[in-house]
Design a protein around this motif. Sequence first.
Motif, PDB file in Angstrom:
ATOM      1  N   ILE A 174       0.829  -1.205   0.000  1.00 36.26           N
ATOM      2  CA  ILE A 174       0.000   0.000   0.000  1.00 36.26           C
ATOM      3  C   ILE A 174       0.865   1.258   0.000  1.00 36.26           C
ATOM      4  CG2 ILE A 174      -1.705   1.321   1.310  1.00 36.26           C
ATOM      5  CD1 ILE A 174      -2.846  -1.347   2.272  1.00 36.26           C
ATOM      6  N   SER A 175       1.886   1.259   0.833  1.00 33.51           N
ATOM      7  CA  SER A 175       2.723   2.449   0.967  1.00 33.51           C
ATOM      8  C   SER A 175       3.976   2.321   0.104  1.00 33.51           C
ATOM      9  CB  SER A 175       3.111   2.658   2.429  1.00 33.51           C
ATOM     10  OG  SER A 175       3.803   1.524   2.923  1.00 33.51           O
ATOM     11  N   ALA A 204       1.823  12.458 -10.600  1.00 33.47           N
ATOM     12  CA  ALA A 204       3.279  12.474 -10.417  1.00 33.47           C
ATOM     13  C   ALA A 204       3.729  12.173  -9.002  1.00 33.47           C
ATOM     14  CB  ALA A 204       3.829  13.835 -10.838  1.00 33.47           C
ATOM     15  N   ASP A 205       2.825  12.069  -8.051  1.00 38.32           N
ATOM     16  CA  ASP A 205       3.228  11.862  -6.665  1.00 38.32           C
ATOM     17  C   ASP A 205       3.271  10.376  -6.358  1.00 38.32           C
ATOM     18  OD1 ASP A 205       3.719  11.841  -3.988  1.00 38.32           O
ATOM     19  OD2 ASP A 205       2.062  13.142  -3.419  1.00 38.32           O
ATOM     20  N   ASN A 225      -1.105   8.064  -1.395  1.00 39.93           N
ATOM     21  CA  ASN A 225      -2.289   7.377  -1.898  1.00 39.93           C
ATOM     22  C   ASN A 225      -3.408   8.359  -2.218  1.00 39.93           C
ATOM     23  OD1 ASN A 225      -1.634   4.504  -1.945  1.00 39.93           O
ATOM     24  ND2 ASN A 225      -1.397   4.696   0.272  1.00 39.93           N
ATOM     25  N   LEU A 226      -3.275   9.608  -1.761  1.00 33.33           N
ATOM     26  CA  LEU A 226      -4.260  10.630  -2.099  1.00 33.33           C
ATOM     27  C   LEU A 226      -4.229  10.971  -3.584  1.00 33.33           C
ATOM     28  CD1 LEU A 226      -3.816  13.042   0.953  1.00 33.33           C
ATOM     29  CD2 LEU A 226      -5.618  11.348   0.585  1.00 33.33           C
ATOM     30  N   GLU A 227      -3.145  10.610  -4.250  1.00 33.00           N
ATOM     31  CA  GLU A 227      -3.037  10.865  -5.683  1.00 33.00           C
ATOM     32  C   GLU A 227      -4.183  10.204  -6.442  1.00 33.00           C
ATOM     33  OE1 GLU A 227      -0.554  12.567  -8.856  1.00 33.00           O
ATOM     34  OE2 GLU A 227      -0.842  12.871  -6.725  1.00 33.00           O
ATOM     35  N   LEU A 248       0.347   2.170  -3.585  1.00 32.28           N
ATOM     36  CA  LEU A 248      -0.765   1.595  -4.339  1.00 32.28           C
ATOM     37  C   LEU A 248      -1.525   2.692  -5.071  1.00 32.28           C
ATOM     38  CD1 LEU A 248      -2.578  -0.828  -5.035  1.00 32.28           C
ATOM     39  CD2 LEU A 248      -3.861  -0.352  -2.937  1.00 32.28           C
ATOM     40  N   GLY A 249      -1.717   3.835  -4.408  1.00 30.95           N
ATOM     41  CA  GLY A 249      -2.413   4.945  -5.054  1.00 30.95           C
ATOM     42  C   GLY A 249      -1.691   5.424  -6.296  1.00 30.95           C
ATOM     43  N   HIS A 250      -0.353   5.483  -6.234  1.00 30.99           N
ATOM     44  CA  HIS A 250       0.436   5.897  -7.391  1.00 30.99           C
ATOM     45  C   HIS A 250       0.253   4.914  -8.540  1.00 30.99           C
ATOM     46  CE1 HIS A 250       3.796   7.239  -9.818  1.00 30.99           C
ATOM     47  NE2 HIS A 250       4.376   6.057  -9.711  1.00 30.99           N
TER      48      HIS A 250
END
Length: 803
Positions: A102-103, A435-436, A440-442, A540-542
Amino acid sequence: MIKKISHKKGVLVFTFAILLLAVFIHSREESSHSIEIDLEQIASPGLQDESLVYEQQVKPVLERRCVVCHGCYDAPCQLKLSSIEGLRRGASKERIYEPKRISTMKPTRLFIDAKTTQQWRSRGFTPVLNEAQNTPKDNLANSLLYRLLRLKKQHPQPEQSLLPDSFTLGLNREESCPTLATVDDYAEKHPLWGMPYAMPNLTEKEYRTIVSWLGRGAPASQPVKPSSAVLPQIEQWEDFLNRGFRKQKLVSRYLYEHLFHAHIHFSGSPAREFYRLVRSTTPSGEPVNEIPTLRPYDDPGSAKFYYRLLIYQPTVVAKNHIVYEFSGERMARYRTLFLDPDYEVSKLPSYRADITTNPFKTFAAIPATSRYQFLLDDAHFFIEGFIKGPVCRGQIALDVIEDRFWVLFFDPNRPIITNNGQFINEMADELQVPADGGSNLELLRIWTDYWKGQRRYMETKQAWFKTIGTHDLDHAMQFIWNGEGKNPNAALTVFRHFDSGSVAYGLVGETPETTWVIDYPLFERIHYLLVAGFDVYGSLGHRLSTRIYMDFLRMEGEDYFLAFLPANKRKAIRDKWYMGQRRAIDELFSAPQAWLSTEAVRGYQTDDPQRELYQKISNRLSRVAEKAVAMSHCGKLRCDDIAPDRRKKKADRAMQRIAQLQGENLHAFPDVAFVRVTTGKPGEDFAYTLIHNKAYKNVTSFFADERERERADIKNDSMTVVKWLEGSYPNFFFTVALSEVEEFTRHCTTIRTHDDYKKFVDKYGVRRTNPAFWQLADWFQDAFARHKPVLSGLFDLNRYHNR
């Protein structure tokens, strides 16, 4: 008479008992193969020859038997054996390609993120070489690599048809990663899991070579240094890239952000000598001290830095070998594109995140046509960058594309709005890509920022599209770049091999279902999304935001192609494409559809305009077609052996029958299979690649694999056969005598079930258990290197099937 028979029977029984005893003793000797036996071999006079050096004897064995599975970020247990530094670093249980992570994870790039063995130990890497007292016995006893090689020696790989189910061979299989402290438990639990894992044993000579080298403390040669022919060129290029005026500084930054992943080859230099373009704290003439930023546009710090050319030390592997040539002609081209045009750089852009992640802002001063032409000149290199990637797997990109499609480009000299620098500058905010890599907020910004920007960009383009009027079909073809009739980069074919991919020059195979037409903003965003801005260590968000945004870009390229078709046909064709997960994406992110009903091209003569368009495109690109075939065959514009002789024509005709196979007949075939055709003269044998193009229309999951495909998809499968070695991860090898090639084809066309395929493999295939496996693998490696001495790298055998 009875006594005579009894006597004979007794002799037979006695002989059989002796044979059993011999087999038992031999098996005991194998299973009890001890360190003492290996130490005796090290001490024997024959193996103390000074010619037993790393470069000449050890490295070739490591490359062909170890690096073929342990050569990149996806090496099992991060044990990267492509350099002595990777051996000394050792292994780690932390997986880079971990779908459940996840991270973010801390980067572990060899040569960059840590420089010493002790630094890697502090990062959790465990040794595979002895780090205690340097004696032959300690060098073996304390070497995990030796222990795993000896385990294989004690428990040879079965030579039965298939490997037992106890072997785990899936791409995302759980990795055991034993250490010196746990290797005994590992061996007891998995006695057949020695090295090379799930492959035939080393030969006795290969085993002795590696063991003797380990026993001597694994000495290595000095790092490779630049050849004398290259040193003057390095000096010229570093001088060019580090000149102090603002225009040059901005151009050098642009070049670096697009070439940081390249294996740079200098014109006239040795075929296997490559370099990386890096940022260093030290100037030319001093040792390179690379600045370890994660991405090429990250802030290098406040101190002055220099662009340097650093020789590439590891063994070259095909899966991340992306070659770019530096020459005098190349430097002159850069001057023409970037320095001669009359524009001013009044201020250099900062490395602030909202600027540096957006190339349309960072490089706004450089003419857009110059940037676009730079990408077009070597389009194969840049497309290969996002298919292969600098991180060895291209699955983020591949999840959203068809198994085979063609790539075309808009002509940079035509009056289309996306060739207009002012328009691109005005749209810069809308063209921002995720780009971040750490947050995970991306993923949330896909809806709040990125899709809204993409939608505004599409609406602006569509408003312009309504103003261009209707063009005759032949005139519309002039908007497709034809490489000025000499550049084979004008047309490319992308193959997806499920979790890997490859790019060929030209329009390869039958007409595909989909094709992309790429303009400058699309080309640039693909590079910054999947190459410059992609973080393999990211969250994971990326990964998900990259995956979804890539869908936007894929739709954009396909819609450009559809715009060349009659308006009344577009929606039906598009709806046919958009099924399964594609339909879900299309419904979730509803795109402006006004362009679908805007007529732009007239003059179609048939009821199948898509096929008619493909014929017009082929005609438009006909002047570069021959050069494209040569580039795919030998990596040059002209090949000495490309013209088929009588024997190859016979094989070509046979292979074309296989290329006509479709649907369920292909269900058992792997994604990529190499075929060696033997002629009776080994130096004249030749090869084909069978590429199974799989349809994924009805798959609904982002992370589906071939086991989840529906029967409706399987019916749409096809086969492409090419007369060169295509792909980095062969899934299977076949070998067939030229005299039997027609029977090979006939047998191939009769396959209907997995049992049929098994019989076919029994006759022509070479499984992991076949004692001849390594010999055939070496032949394919040699053939690749012979035909493409600069562009070739070692094929990876991690995905080789057990069928």
